[in-house]
Design an enzyme around this catalytic site. Sequence first.
Site, PDB file in Angstrom:
ATOM      1  N   ASP A   4      24.484 -27.861 -11.575  1.00  4.57           N
ATOM      2  CA  ASP A   4      23.035 -27.672 -11.527  1.00  4.57           C
ATOM      3  C   ASP A   4      22.347 -28.036 -12.837  1.00  4.57           C
ATOM      4  O   ASP A   4      21.142 -28.265 -12.871  1.00  4.57           O
ATOM      5  CB  ASP A   4      22.704 -26.223 -11.173  1.00  4.57           C
ATOM      6  CG  ASP A   4      23.094 -25.908  -9.755  1.00  4.57           C
ATOM      7  OD1 ASP A   4      22.807 -26.748  -8.896  1.00  4.57           O
ATOM      8  OD2 ASP A   4      23.691 -24.855  -9.499  1.00  4.57           O
ATOM      9  N   HIS A  60      30.353 -20.462 -14.294  1.00 10.61           N
ATOM     10  CA  HIS A  60      30.757 -20.636 -12.906  1.00 10.61           C
ATOM     11  C   HIS A  60      31.867 -19.660 -12.594  1.00 10.61           C
ATOM     12  O   HIS A  60      32.706 -19.403 -13.451  1.00 10.61           O
ATOM     13  CB  HIS A  60      31.253 -22.068 -12.671  1.00 10.61           C
ATOM     14  CG  HIS A  60      31.277 -22.447 -11.234  1.00 10.61           C
ATOM     15  ND1 HIS A  60      32.337 -22.123 -10.405  1.00 10.61           N
ATOM     16  CD2 HIS A  60      30.368 -23.081 -10.474  1.00 10.61           C
ATOM     17  CE1 HIS A  60      32.058 -22.570  -9.197  1.00 10.61           C
ATOM     18  NE2 HIS A  60      30.886 -23.147  -9.195  1.00 10.61           N
TER      19      HIS A  60
END
Length: 433
Positions: free
Chosen positions: A368, A310
């Site tokens: 996710d 991320h």
Amino acid sequence: MSEPKIVDTATLTVGDKTVELPILEGTEGPRVIDVRKLYAETDMFTYDPSYTSTASCDSELTYIDGDVGILRHGGYSIEDLTENSSFLEVCYLLLHKELPNQAELTEFETTITNHTMIHEQLRNLYSGFRRDAHPMALLIGVVGAMSAFYHDSTDINDPQQRLIASHRLIAKMPTIAAWAYKYTVGQPFVYPNNDMSYAENFLHMTFSVPAEEYKPSPAIVRAMDKIFILHADHEQNASTSTVRLAGSSGANPFACIASGIATLWGPAHGGANQAVLEMLAQIGDKKNIPEFLERAKDKDDPFRLMGFGHRVYKNYDPRAGVLKASADEVLEEVGAANDPLLDLAMELERIALEDEYFVERKLFPNVDFYSGIIFKAIGFPTSMFTVLFALARTVGWIAQWKEMIEDPGQRIGRPRQLFTGPTERPYPPIGNR
Ligand code: ACO
């Protein structure tokens, strides 16, 4: 909006010029060097193409500390919100920057419930698409087309119209999203039912058919609502920044949200939840994990471990922690606790978290990684995963858009560039090229 404070100055020396740049401080997080006057004073721009070190705005909505894994909306931790709030309560918090009292919440729920139907003529838009269209393509089209239907809420300078547009988008998105699914599977559209909660209504419109009503268990409805909360906002990510940039030109809110949906679709952003499931299917078996991990580390191989890494979180994504607990609950509920895919996902996570490459680069599972597993267990096809993300993120997009429009200092967003193309040259006639 509270103004950031000047707390210091930075001195920049370029050649024989020295400029003093104000250092601004918000309430939390890194301070910023205000470079707005830099060009006027030095004839130079700053260069940060992927915004690694650039704050594009100031905002009071969402705070992330990626090093320790903190996510808060209006000061409330995501863990507290998922434990104690409903999605609509969080929507209210994002739109109004305060949690509602009971009367305000009841009124807000009633307003949203009363806007769930979409203009009947919007139905026709669906049939212009091929049946094998990706539901995200339908979503972009239908949300963009809302600009042509709700003229009484496109005047961005009228606060009441801005609020009505926000309510319409939040209320109608489940209907639009569920119908995108129905269209691609060839089933009749199911209309909203105002006796149901937001999450239940969405599940109903997605999975009920005229011949049989879908009755989700309270655990599934609660999990869906939690997933919506977890995706509601995430400060200045790619899709939100797109919405702000589109909105900065004065475009109407429906067009702006359509642009956010388009950005979310990419596999480096919201498309990752679909990509995680596709990757798990590709890996197929636990014994193949080492081979795929090697591929993820190989710079000559485009394969990446989807659902890992991320830009902001260099620690566990706090949303992934909440989702992991929800995943167990949902899988238990639907009797898929022994799903080999989940088993494979858990083993992949375990091995990656111990691998030096991932440890060194602080690559942790993101939201996710787990959301796809839950969506699959509830019964959504992979093509709907990013649609679910878009549905939930709509409130974040519209709240950020609203905050931007309401900022008196707002101007059109217009980045500059470092030009590396040819300098002026004579135009050659076509026969000489
Ligand atoms: N698999 C393998 N290596 C990775 C991964 C990954 N998933 N993510 C990052 N890396 C490596 C990079 O190759 C780079 O290595 P290097 O330093 O040796 O060159 C290093 O880690 C830093 O990565 P960047 O690409 O510079 O990180 P960036 O902030 O630009 O990208 C992103 C972040 C896009 C999320 C990236 O980690 C990625 O592609 N992940 C997979 C897709 C994904 O899960 N996206 C969902 C994001 S969350 C969301 O939108 C809700």
